[in-house]
Design a protein around this motif. Structure first.
Motif, PDB file in Angstrom:
ATOM      1  N   VAL A   1      -3.137 -37.602   8.271  1.00  0.00           N
ATOM      2  CA  VAL A   1      -2.718 -36.411   7.509  1.00  0.00           C
ATOM      3  C   VAL A   1      -2.637 -35.220   8.466  1.00  0.00           C
ATOM      4  O   VAL A   1      -3.585 -34.932   9.195  1.00  0.00           O
ATOM      5  CB  VAL A   1      -3.735 -36.114   6.384  1.00  0.00           C
TER       6      VAL A   1
ATOM      7  N   GLY B   1      -2.075 -30.628   5.270  1.00  0.00           N
ATOM      8  CA  GLY B   1      -2.265 -31.612   4.204  1.00  0.00           C
ATOM      9  C   GLY B   1      -1.038 -32.477   3.988  1.00  0.00           C
ATOM     10  O   GLY B   1      -0.988 -33.283   3.066  1.00  0.00           O
TER      11      GLY B   1
ATOM     12  N   HIS C   1      -6.442 -35.045   1.424  1.00  0.00           N
ATOM     13  CA  HIS C   1      -5.356 -34.107   1.773  1.00  0.00           C
ATOM     14  C   HIS C   1      -5.794 -32.672   1.464  1.00  0.00           C
ATOM     15  O   HIS C   1      -5.554 -31.754   2.242  1.00  0.00           O
ATOM     16  CB  HIS C   1      -4.079 -34.433   0.996  1.00  0.00           C
ATOM     17  N   TYR C   2      -6.420 -32.494   0.301  1.00  0.00           N
ATOM     18  CA  TYR C   2      -6.926 -31.164  -0.076  1.00  0.00           C
ATOM     19  C   TYR C   2      -7.886 -30.643   0.993  1.00  0.00           C
ATOM     20  O   TYR C   2      -7.800 -29.501   1.443  1.00  0.00           O
ATOM     21  CB  TYR C   2      -7.634 -31.265  -1.442  1.00  0.00           C
TER      22      TYR C   2
ATOM     23  N   LYS D   1      -6.280 -29.412   4.248  1.00  0.00           N
ATOM     24  CA  LYS D   1      -5.675 -28.077   4.122  1.00  0.00           C
ATOM     25  C   LYS D   1      -6.761 -27.001   3.970  1.00  0.00           C
ATOM     26  O   LYS D   1      -6.677 -25.927   4.566  1.00  0.00           O
ATOM     27  CB  LYS D   1      -4.709 -28.053   2.932  1.00  0.00           C
TER      28      LYS D   1
ATOM     29  N   ASN E   1      -1.740 -29.917  -7.096  1.00  0.00           N
ATOM     30  CA  ASN E   1      -2.031 -30.152  -5.681  1.00  0.00           C
ATOM     31  C   ASN E   1      -0.782 -29.868  -4.838  1.00  0.00           C
ATOM     32  O   ASN E   1       0.274 -30.459  -5.061  1.00  0.00           O
ATOM     33  CB  ASN E   1      -2.503 -31.606  -5.490  1.00  0.00           C
TER      34      ASN E   1
ATOM     35  N   THR F   1      -0.387 -30.366  -1.664  1.00  0.00           N
ATOM     36  CA  THR F   1      -0.248 -31.137  -0.427  1.00  0.00           C
ATOM     37  C   THR F   1       0.454 -32.471  -0.656  1.00  0.00           C
ATOM     38  O   THR F   1       1.211 -32.926   0.181  1.00  0.00           O
ATOM     39  CB  THR F   1      -1.620 -31.414   0.216  1.00  0.00           C
TER      40      THR F   1
END
Ligand SMILES: CC(=O)N[C@H]1[C@@H](OP(=O)(O)O)O[C@H](CO)[C@@H](O)[C@@H]1O
Ligand SMILES: [Mg+2]
Length: 594
Positions: free
Chosen positions: A86, A90, A174-175, A178, A429, A431
């Protein structure tokens, strides 16, 4: 070769690699594709080790920002696993680096590994002394713990700072990537913890749903595919306002691996067009299914007489676009913000017509694969994208968010709409497609619209459609014309005119053929005004392709399901085919994208 490689670091890498030897795959190579690497878990040790090396280099290239690594095989059987990288905001790993990951995983000797490492440093102009950080997580598969050890060995050998987040859903990782990289910015994405994810989501859901006139009248049941979505959904529930929505969680057995994705989950429900095992819903009860790493969601219900009705990604996209379009209008922002929907050629023609003619929104088409959809959606003020399989999200551009922040509402009604809209930017979300976030979004919209699954389904009627595949010896012979979103073939030369001739015989007929990106097959998708015509149309095109010789020809045609929304081959069939390939997977490209 002249290089600025750090010899001490490289020595440590070679030493660490001894514990994680590459599986002997003969001449067959591994390939990094949209889903990263995915295959039988026992083949993955060295692959994961090399992914650790690539991520470390990628972080150095990205100024020391944290790079994410997710260990998961999504909806695949429990004895598979996979790994993907990733990027700092993200997003999925930038495609220019995919060949680097592929090359590293296929470096069969220490010398080759060394050459690859040097080449990446040189080609990508990586300063190898830069700071480097990696954060990672895994799904519930038992093999994950061993693969984490392989990963840590690579990170330690390369002196890479890391955080092990244990078991998470893919979108949670992913969250966190970021959130980690925006922590010190003006607008951090969220708190850098799993709890921060639930807090952000819970707060936004509360904000978004509280202006609905009535709470949803009926409960919703969530099938978690016996995967990581189950414990994470239960945790999320603790952060949601009580008494607004009754949520039942089923298929939450994560202790025994054999249950994972077995006759349940989003992929099973979509591809087999049937309810998950142990389904006990009554007619019109609202159900949804997550996939094994909780980045896909689809809804469904049964009508009287057990007729199965699927509310797939096309339906989620249209539902969301109609709701967000209304909010933009009601808040007085329609001149400032435009909304676009991004679809692939597999979107049902009726959904496209509904978006253009009823919602009066623009539809853009891209090639298949969420990476392509995401890229186009990111260029819009508000970009809505979902694949039919239920993977997707809605992106709010910086421009749109600024317009929402600055806008001065002229009435209480405008204010209300604006506040709901702002809440959605936190709820959704930004991302990657996220089943938990998309779930809360759908529930919010149904509550606002006071809709049951019946009203949702009645927005448009799907055209009868069919998806089939023909196995071919060389799918690379099938090249699509650029700019047609893979709806027209350039080669083999005789194919497109023949398809055109066949299609012209059917009312409202549409049919296209493209090479699968994930299997040695070409896919044939068709729609027509009547179910009978659809079957006939797709059958004729399959027959023609199956009969071609050489790279064009293949033989067996495996059509899936009757009319109704279909998206792919059945899980059972995939498994059978891949097991027969000897190594359990087509190693050149991963089998699925999420
Ligand atoms: C028709 C279809 O369902 N295609 C799927 C499938 O891609 P193919 O390139 O068609 O094999 O796998 C992709 C990855 O999971 C997914 O993004 C896509 O929607
Ligand atoms: Mg998935």
């Amino acid at each position: 070769m002249a290089t600025n490689i750090n010899e001490a670091e490289f020595k440590a890498i070679i030493k660490a690699a001894e514990d994680w030897p590459r599986a002997d795959t003969g001449n067959t190579d591994f390939g990094y594709g949209t889903a990263g690497f995915r295959m039988r878990a026992d083949l993955l040790d060295y692959v994961v080790f090399t992914v650790g090396l690539v991520a470390s280099l990628r972080s150095r290239k990205c100024g020391g920002n944290a790079i994410g690594i997710m260990i998961t095989a999504s909806h695949n059987p429990a004895d598979d696993n996979g790994v993907k990288i990733v990027d700092p905001m993200g997003e999925m790993l930038v495609s220019e680096w995919e060949p680097y990951a592929t090359a590293m995983a296929n470096a069969r000797t220490p010398d080759k590994l060394r050459n690859c490492f040097i080449q990446i440093i040189q080609n990508a102009q990586v300063h190898d002394h830069n700071a480097r950080k990696v954060i990672f997580a895994r799904d519930t598969r038992p093999s994950g713990a061993r693969l984490v050890r392989a990963l840590k060995a690579a990170l330690e050998a390369t002196n890479t700072e890391y955080v092990d987040y244990g078991i998470l859903t893919t979108p949670q990782l992913h969250y966190l990537v970021k959130a980690t990289n925006t922590e010190k910015m003006d607008k951090p994405y969220g708190e850098v913890s799993e709890e921060g994810y639930y807090k952000k989501m819970g707060k936004a859901f509360n904000e978004a749903i509280k202006r609905a006139t009535k709470p949803p009248s009926s409960p919703v049941t969530v099938d978690c595919a016996n995967g990581v979505g189950a414990p994470k959904m239960k945790k999320l529930l603790e952060y949601l306002p009580k008494d607004i929505l009754k949520i039942n969680v089923v298929n939450d057995k994560i202790e025994s691996a054999k249950d994972l994705n077995f006759q349940c989950g989003a992929d099973y429900v979509k591809t087999s067009q049937r309810v998950p095992k142990d389904f006990d819903g009554k007619p019109y009860d609202r159900w949804c299914s997550l996939d094994g790493d909780a980045d896909r969601i689809i809804y469904y219900f049964v009508e009287d007489g057990s007729v199965f009705r699927l509310l797939d990604g096309d339906r989620i996209a249209t539902l969301a676009a109609s709701f967000i379009g209304d909010l933009v209008r009601k808040s007085g922002l329609e001149d400032a913000i435009t909304i676009a929907i991004v679809q692939t050629a597999y979107a049902n023609g009726a959904s496209t017509k509904y978006v253009e003619q009823t919602l009066k929104l623009k539809v853009e088409f891209t090639n298949t694969g969420v990476k392509h959809l995401h890229h186009v959606a990111a260029m819009k003020d508000i970009g809505v994208y979902f694949e039919a399989n239920g993977h997707g999200t809605i992106l709010f551009s910086e421009r749109a968010q600024k317009a929402m922040r600055k806008h001065q509402p002229q009435s209480p009604a405008q204010m209300e709409a604006l506040e709901t809209l702002r809440a959605l930017t936190d709820l959704i979300n930004q991302t990657v497609g996220d089943a938990l976030s998309d779930f809360l979004l759908v529930e919010t919209i149904l509550a606002h619209k006071e809709w049951t699954v019946r009203e949702w389904l009645s927005t448009y009627t799907d055209l009868p459609n069919k998806l089939a595949k023909v196995l071919v010896s060389d799918r690379s012979a099938y090249k699509s014309v650029e700019g047609t979103a893979e709806r027209r073939l350039l080669t083999p030369k005789p194919v497109q005119p023949r398809i055109d001739a066949i299609v012209s015989k059917y009312r409202d007929g549409r049919c296209f053929v493209r090479a699968s990106g994930t299997e040695d097959a070409v896919r044939v998708y068709g729609e027509a005004g009547e179910v009978y015509d659809t079957e006939d149309l797709v059958g004729k095109v399959c027959e023609f392709i199956g009969g071609l010789g050489g790279g064009g020809g293949g033989g067996m045609s495996d059509s899936v399901g009757p009319a109704g929304r279909l998206g792919g081959e059945s899980g059972a069939y995939q498994t059978q085919m891949l097991r027969e390939s000897g190594l359990g997977r087509d190693l050149r490209e991963p089998q699925a994208g999420e």
